[in-house]
Motif scaffolding. Structure first.
Motif, PDB file in Angstrom:
ATOM      1  N   ALA A  12       0.816  -1.219   0.000  1.00 41.63           N
ATOM      2  CA  ALA A  12       0.000   0.000   0.000  1.00 41.63           C
ATOM      3  C   ALA A  12       0.848   1.267   0.000  1.00 41.63           C
ATOM      4  O   ALA A  12       1.983   1.272   0.470  1.00 41.63           O
ATOM      5  CB  ALA A  12      -0.919   0.001   1.219  1.00 41.63           C
ATOM      6  N   GLU A  13       0.241   2.287  -0.530  1.00 44.65           N
ATOM      7  CA  GLU A  13       0.849   3.619  -0.503  1.00 44.65           C
ATOM      8  C   GLU A  13       0.341   4.359   0.737  1.00 44.65           C
ATOM      9  O   GLU A  13      -0.837   4.259   1.083  1.00 44.65           O
ATOM     10  CB  GLU A  13       0.405   4.361  -1.774  1.00 44.65           C
ATOM     11  CG  GLU A  13       0.943   5.767  -1.904  1.00 44.65           C
ATOM     12  CD  GLU A  13       0.273   6.530  -3.049  1.00 44.65           C
ATOM     13  OE1 GLU A  13       0.218   7.754  -2.969  1.00 44.65           O
ATOM     14  OE2 GLU A  13      -0.206   5.875  -4.007  1.00 44.65           O
ATOM     15  N   VAL A  14       1.239   5.082   1.397  1.00 41.05           N
ATOM     16  CA  VAL A  14       0.821   5.868   2.563  1.00 41.05           C
ATOM     17  C   VAL A  14       0.336   7.234   2.075  1.00 41.05           C
ATOM     18  O   VAL A  14       1.086   7.994   1.469  1.00 41.05           O
ATOM     19  CB  VAL A  14       1.987   6.061   3.559  1.00 41.05           C
ATOM     20  CG1 VAL A  14       1.506   6.845   4.786  1.00 41.05           C
ATOM     21  CG2 VAL A  14       2.565   4.722   3.985  1.00 41.05           C
ATOM     22  N   ILE A  15      -0.930   7.526   2.339  1.00 41.49           N
ATOM     23  CA  ILE A  15      -1.510   8.815   1.921  1.00 41.49           C
ATOM     24  C   ILE A  15      -1.223   9.880   2.978  1.00 41.49           C
ATOM     25  O   ILE A  15      -0.901  11.013   2.664  1.00 41.49           O
ATOM     26  CB  ILE A  15      -3.049   8.711   1.728  1.00 41.49           C
ATOM     27  CG1 ILE A  15      -3.412   7.539   0.833  1.00 41.49           C
ATOM     28  CG2 ILE A  15      -3.637  10.028   1.237  1.00 41.49           C
ATOM     29  CD1 ILE A  15      -3.181   7.736  -0.622  1.00 41.49           C
ATOM     30  N   CYS A  16      -1.387   9.501   4.248  1.00 42.50           N
ATOM     31  CA  CYS A  16      -0.990  10.389   5.344  1.00 42.50           C
ATOM     32  C   CYS A  16      -0.770   9.564   6.605  1.00 42.50           C
ATOM     33  O   CYS A  16      -1.252   8.443   6.713  1.00 42.50           O
ATOM     34  CB  CYS A  16      -2.009  11.504   5.578  1.00 42.50           C
ATOM     35  SG  CYS A  16      -3.564  10.964   6.279  1.00 42.50           S
ATOM     36  N   GLY A  17      -0.002  10.126   7.528  1.00 44.00           N
ATOM     37  CA  GLY A  17       0.295   9.425   8.787  1.00 44.00           C
ATOM     38  C   GLY A  17       1.577   8.617   8.733  1.00 44.00           C
ATOM     39  O   GLY A  17       1.737   7.635   9.470  1.00 44.00           O
ATOM     40  N   LYS A  85      -5.874  13.802   8.823  1.00 40.10           N
ATOM     41  CA  LYS A  85      -4.715  14.398   9.506  1.00 40.10           C
ATOM     42  C   LYS A  85      -5.151  15.026  10.824  1.00 40.10           C
ATOM     43  O   LYS A  85      -4.510  14.833  11.853  1.00 40.10           O
ATOM     44  CB  LYS A  85      -4.066  15.459   8.611  1.00 40.10           C
ATOM     45  CG  LYS A  85      -3.206  14.886   7.493  1.00 40.10           C
ATOM     46  CD  LYS A  85      -2.589  16.028   6.685  1.00 40.10           C
ATOM     47  CE  LYS A  85      -1.761  15.501   5.526  1.00 40.10           C
ATOM     48  NZ  LYS A  85      -1.444  16.585   4.564  1.00 40.10           N
ATOM     49  N   GLU A  86      -6.245  15.791  10.763  1.00 35.68           N
ATOM     50  CA  GLU A  86      -6.770  16.427  11.985  1.00 35.68           C
ATOM     51  C   GLU A  86      -7.102  15.399  13.054  1.00 35.68           C
ATOM     52  O   GLU A  86      -6.921  15.636  14.241  1.00 35.68           O
ATOM     53  CB  GLU A  86      -8.073  17.184  11.680  1.00 35.68           C
ATOM     54  CG  GLU A  86      -7.903  18.553  11.067  1.00 35.68           C
ATOM     55  CD  GLU A  86      -9.257  19.110  10.636  1.00 35.68           C
ATOM     56  OE1 GLU A  86     -10.287  18.753  11.247  1.00 35.68           O
ATOM     57  OE2 GLU A  86      -9.286  19.885   9.657  1.00 35.68           O
ATOM     58  N   ARG A  87      -7.625  14.256  12.616  1.00 34.97           N
ATOM     59  CA  ARG A  87      -8.084  13.241  13.571  1.00 34.97           C
ATOM     60  C   ARG A  87      -7.001  12.204  13.875  1.00 34.97           C
ATOM     61  O   ARG A  87      -7.243  11.234  14.557  1.00 34.97           O
ATOM     62  CB  ARG A  87      -9.332  12.515  13.027  1.00 34.97           C
ATOM     63  CG  ARG A  87     -10.507  13.420  12.734  1.00 34.97           C
ATOM     64  CD  ARG A  87     -10.931  14.181  13.985  1.00 34.97           C
ATOM     65  NE  ARG A  87     -12.212  14.848  13.828  1.00 34.97           N
ATOM     66  CZ  ARG A  87     -12.372  16.101  13.389  1.00 34.97           C
ATOM     67  NH1 ARG A  87     -11.334  16.809  13.022  1.00 34.97           N
ATOM     68  NH2 ARG A  87     -13.569  16.654  13.319  1.00 34.97           N
ATOM     69  N   ASP A  88      -5.812  12.409  13.310  1.00 39.72           N
ATOM     70  CA  ASP A  88      -4.677  11.539  13.593  1.00 39.72           C
ATOM     71  C   ASP A  88      -4.949  10.083  13.173  1.00 39.72           C
ATOM     72  O   ASP A  88      -4.745   9.142  13.932  1.00 39.72           O
ATOM     73  CB  ASP A  88      -4.342  11.612  15.092  1.00 39.72           C
ATOM     74  CG  ASP A  88      -3.021  10.947  15.412  1.00 39.72           C
ATOM     75  OD1 ASP A  88      -2.151  10.910  14.536  1.00 39.72           O
ATOM     76  OD2 ASP A  88      -2.864  10.452  16.547  1.00 39.72           O
ATOM     77  N   ILE A  89      -5.464   9.922  11.957  1.00 40.25           N
ATOM     78  CA  ILE A  89      -5.751   8.586  11.428  1.00 40.25           C
ATOM     79  C   ILE A  89      -4.875   8.343  10.193  1.00 40.25           C
ATOM     80  O   ILE A  89      -4.787   9.210   9.320  1.00 40.25           O
ATOM     81  CB  ILE A  89      -7.254   8.463  11.061  1.00 40.25           C
ATOM     82  CG1 ILE A  89      -8.097   8.537  12.341  1.00 40.25           C
ATOM     83  CG2 ILE A  89      -7.543   7.174  10.299  1.00 40.25           C
ATOM     84  CD1 ILE A  89      -9.577   8.728  12.096  1.00 40.25           C
ATOM     85  N   VAL A  90      -4.218   7.176  10.161  1.00 42.04           N
ATOM     86  CA  VAL A  90      -3.357   6.841   9.025  1.00 42.04           C
ATOM     87  C   VAL A  90      -4.223   6.424   7.828  1.00 42.04           C
ATOM     88  O   VAL A  90      -5.155   5.633   7.986  1.00 42.04           O
ATOM     89  CB  VAL A  90      -2.409   5.665   9.382  1.00 42.04           C
ATOM     90  CG1 VAL A  90      -1.520   5.311   8.193  1.00 42.04           C
ATOM     91  CG2 VAL A  90      -1.578   5.997  10.612  1.00 42.04           C
ATOM     92  N   LEU A  91      -3.925   6.957   6.653  1.00 38.26           N
ATOM     93  CA  LEU A  91      -4.624   6.535   5.435  1.00 38.26           C
ATOM     94  C   LEU A  91      -3.667   5.786   4.515  1.00 38.26           C
ATOM     95  O   LEU A  91      -2.572   6.272   4.230  1.00 38.26           O
ATOM     96  CB  LEU A  91      -5.192   7.747   4.671  1.00 38.26           C
ATOM     97  CG  LEU A  91      -6.240   8.614   5.355  1.00 38.26           C
ATOM     98  CD1 LEU A  91      -6.751   9.677   4.376  1.00 38.26           C
ATOM     99  CD2 LEU A  91      -7.406   7.785   5.872  1.00 38.26           C
ATOM    100  N   LEU A  92      -4.086   4.596   4.079  1.00 37.46           N
ATOM    101  CA  LEU A  92      -3.317   3.816   3.111  1.00 37.46           C
ATOM    102  C   LEU A  92      -4.185   3.566   1.886  1.00 37.46           C
ATOM    103  O   LEU A  92      -5.415   3.558   1.980  1.00 37.46           O
ATOM    104  CB  LEU A  92      -2.907   2.465   3.709  1.00 37.46           C
ATOM    105  CG  LEU A  92      -2.101   2.444   5.013  1.00 37.46           C
ATOM    106  CD1 LEU A  92      -1.872   0.995   5.447  1.00 37.46           C
ATOM    107  CD2 LEU A  92      -0.774   3.156   4.856  1.00 37.46           C
ATOM    108  N   SER A  93      -3.545   3.327   0.760  1.00 33.93           N
ATOM    109  CA  SER A  93      -4.280   2.967  -0.448  1.00 33.93           C
ATOM    110  C   SER A  93      -3.609   1.752  -1.084  1.00 33.93           C
ATOM    111  O   SER A  93      -2.400   1.749  -1.300  1.00 33.93           O
ATOM    112  CB  SER A  93      -4.281   4.145  -1.427  1.00 33.93           C
ATOM    113  OG  SER A  93      -4.853   3.745  -2.660  1.00 33.93           O
ATOM    114  N   THR A  94      -4.401   0.697  -1.328  1.00 35.97           N
ATOM    115  CA  THR A  94      -3.851  -0.501  -1.960  1.00 35.97           C
ATOM    116  C   THR A  94      -4.545  -0.777  -3.285  1.00 35.97           C
ATOM    117  O   THR A  94      -5.734  -0.470  -3.447  1.00 35.97           O
ATOM    118  CB  THR A  94      -4.001  -1.747  -1.046  1.00 35.97           C
ATOM    119  OG1 THR A  94      -3.505  -2.890  -1.750  1.00 35.97           O
ATOM    120  CG2 THR A  94      -5.454  -2.018  -0.664  1.00 35.97           C
ATOM    121  N   LYS A  95      -3.795  -1.370  -4.196  1.00 37.99           N
ATOM    122  CA  LYS A  95      -4.378  -1.687  -5.504  1.00 37.99           C
ATOM    123  C   LYS A  95      -5.282  -2.922  -5.432  1.00 37.99           C
ATOM    124  O   LYS A  95      -6.098  -3.162  -6.324  1.00 37.99           O
ATOM    125  CB  LYS A  95      -3.258  -1.939  -6.522  1.00 37.99           C
ATOM    126  CG  LYS A  95      -2.419  -3.147  -6.180  1.00 37.99           C
ATOM    127  CD  LYS A  95      -1.228  -3.316  -7.083  1.00 37.99           C
ATOM    128  CE  LYS A  95      -0.372  -4.469  -6.575  1.00 37.99           C
ATOM    129  NZ  LYS A  95       0.933  -4.570  -7.138  1.00 37.99           N
TER     130      LYS A  95
END
Lengths: 116, 141
Positions: A12-17, A85-95
Motif C-alpha cells: 500500500a501507498e501511505v496517503i498520510c500518517g 490528519k486532523e483526527r490523527d488517522i493513518v490513510l493507506l491505499s492498496t491496488k
C-alpha cells in the motif's frame, strides 16, 4: 500487527500518517456500509473500505480506529486527507480489491472483532 | 444543573459535514477525562442520530448534558417524522434513498445501533411535525 506490516502486505501507498506506522492494530473490519462498521466493537482496529467520502474518516474517528485502507486503488481527495490528519488517522491505499485485501491480512493473522 | 452542556445546530444540506457535532462532543468528553468505552458509546449513538437528522430531516438541533454519572443527549428535528417507530427499529428496515446508500448509510442499522450503544432511548415522533430523540449513556467506570 503493526500498520507498517499492513502497508507491506498490501503493498500500500501511505496517503498520510507516515510517522504513525508503528501503531499496533488488533482487529480489522472491511465494509462500505458505515452503519455496519458502527455495529461492531473493536479496539485499535483497521478499517478497509472502498467508500470515498469524509464519513469514512468520521466513522473511524467515532470507533477509535487507527488506520483506514482504501481498496481497489482508490485515492481520497484533499478534504478526506485533511480530516484524517486532523483526527490523527493513518490513510493507506492498496491496488488490491476488498476480498483479496481482507484475505491477505487474515492469512497473516489479523482477525475480526466481536459484535456489539 | 449539569456539569457541562453543549448545543449544536446541525445543517441539513451538507452531508459531508454530518458528524461534526459528534466529533466535537468526543473531543470534549476526552478532555473531561471520561473512559474510552463510555465515550465510544456516546459518540457512536450520537453520530448515527446526527446522520439520521441530516439524511431524513433536513438538520436540527443537538443538546448534550454531561454529568459524572451519565451523558444525556436530545436531538430535535422538524423533518417528516417517523410513521411507524417499531418498524424503524427493525434491523435492515430503511426508507433512505439510494443516494444515501451510496454514501455508506441507509442500511436500516441506524436506530438499532443507537439502541445498542445507549442505556435509554426515547423516540417521540409525529408525522409532518418532527422527531425528538432522547438518549442516555451511563458512565461505566
Amino acid at each position: 500487527m503493526k500498520v507498517s506490516e499492513i502497508k507491506d502486505i498490501l503493498e500500500a501507498e501511505v496517503i498520510c500518517g507516515e510517522n504513525a506506522l508503528d501503531r499496533d492494530v488488533y482487529t480489522a473490519c472491511g465494509s462500505d456500509m458505515m452503519s455496519d462498521v458502527l455495529a461492531y466493537v473493536k479496539e485499535q482496529a483497521v478499517l478497509l473500505s472502498g467508500l470515498m467520502n469524509p464519513q469514512v474518516v468520521r466513522t473511524a474517528e467515532m470507533m477509535d480506529m487507527q488506520c483506514i485502507v482504501f481498496v481497489r486503488g482508490k485515492k481520497p481527495d484533499e478534504s478526506i486527507i485533511e480530516l484524517a490528519k486532523e483526527r490523527d488517522i493513518v490513510l493507506l491505499s492498496t491496488k488490491y480489491p476488498m476480498f483479496a485485501s481482507c484475505g491477505m491480512l487474515y492469512e497473516k493473522g489479523l482477525r475480526g472483532g466481536a459484535i456489539k | 444543573m449539569s456539569l457541562f452542556e453543549l448545543h449544536y445546530e446541525v445543517p441539513g444540506d451538507d452531508f459531508t459535514r454530518a458528524g461534526e457535532a459528534s466529533g466535537d462532543v468526543k473531543a470534549h468528553l476526552k478532555k473531561l477525562g471520561f473512559d474510552p468505552a463510555t465515550i465510544r458509546n456516546v459518540v457512536i449513538a450520537l453520530y448515527e442520530a446526527e446522520i439520521n437528522m441530516v439524511i431524513h430531516a433536513g438538520g436540527g438541533t443537538i443538546d448534550v448534558s454531561v454529568d459524572p454519572e451519565c451523558i444525556k443527549m436530545e436531538l430535535i428535528d422538524h423533518g417528516p417524522g417517523i410513521a411507524d417507530i417499531s418498524l424503524a427499529m427493525q434491523e435492515g428496515y430503511s426508507t433512505a434513498p439510494d443516494n444515501v446508500r451510496a454514501l455508506g448509510f441507509g442500511a436500516g442499522m441506524g436506530l438499532p445501533n443507537i439502541k445498542k450503544y445507549t442505556d435509554e432511548m426515547i423516540i417521540e415522533s409525529e408525522v409532518g411535525v418532527g422527531t425528538v430523540i432522547k438518549l442516555r449513556v451511563d458512565v461505566k467506570e
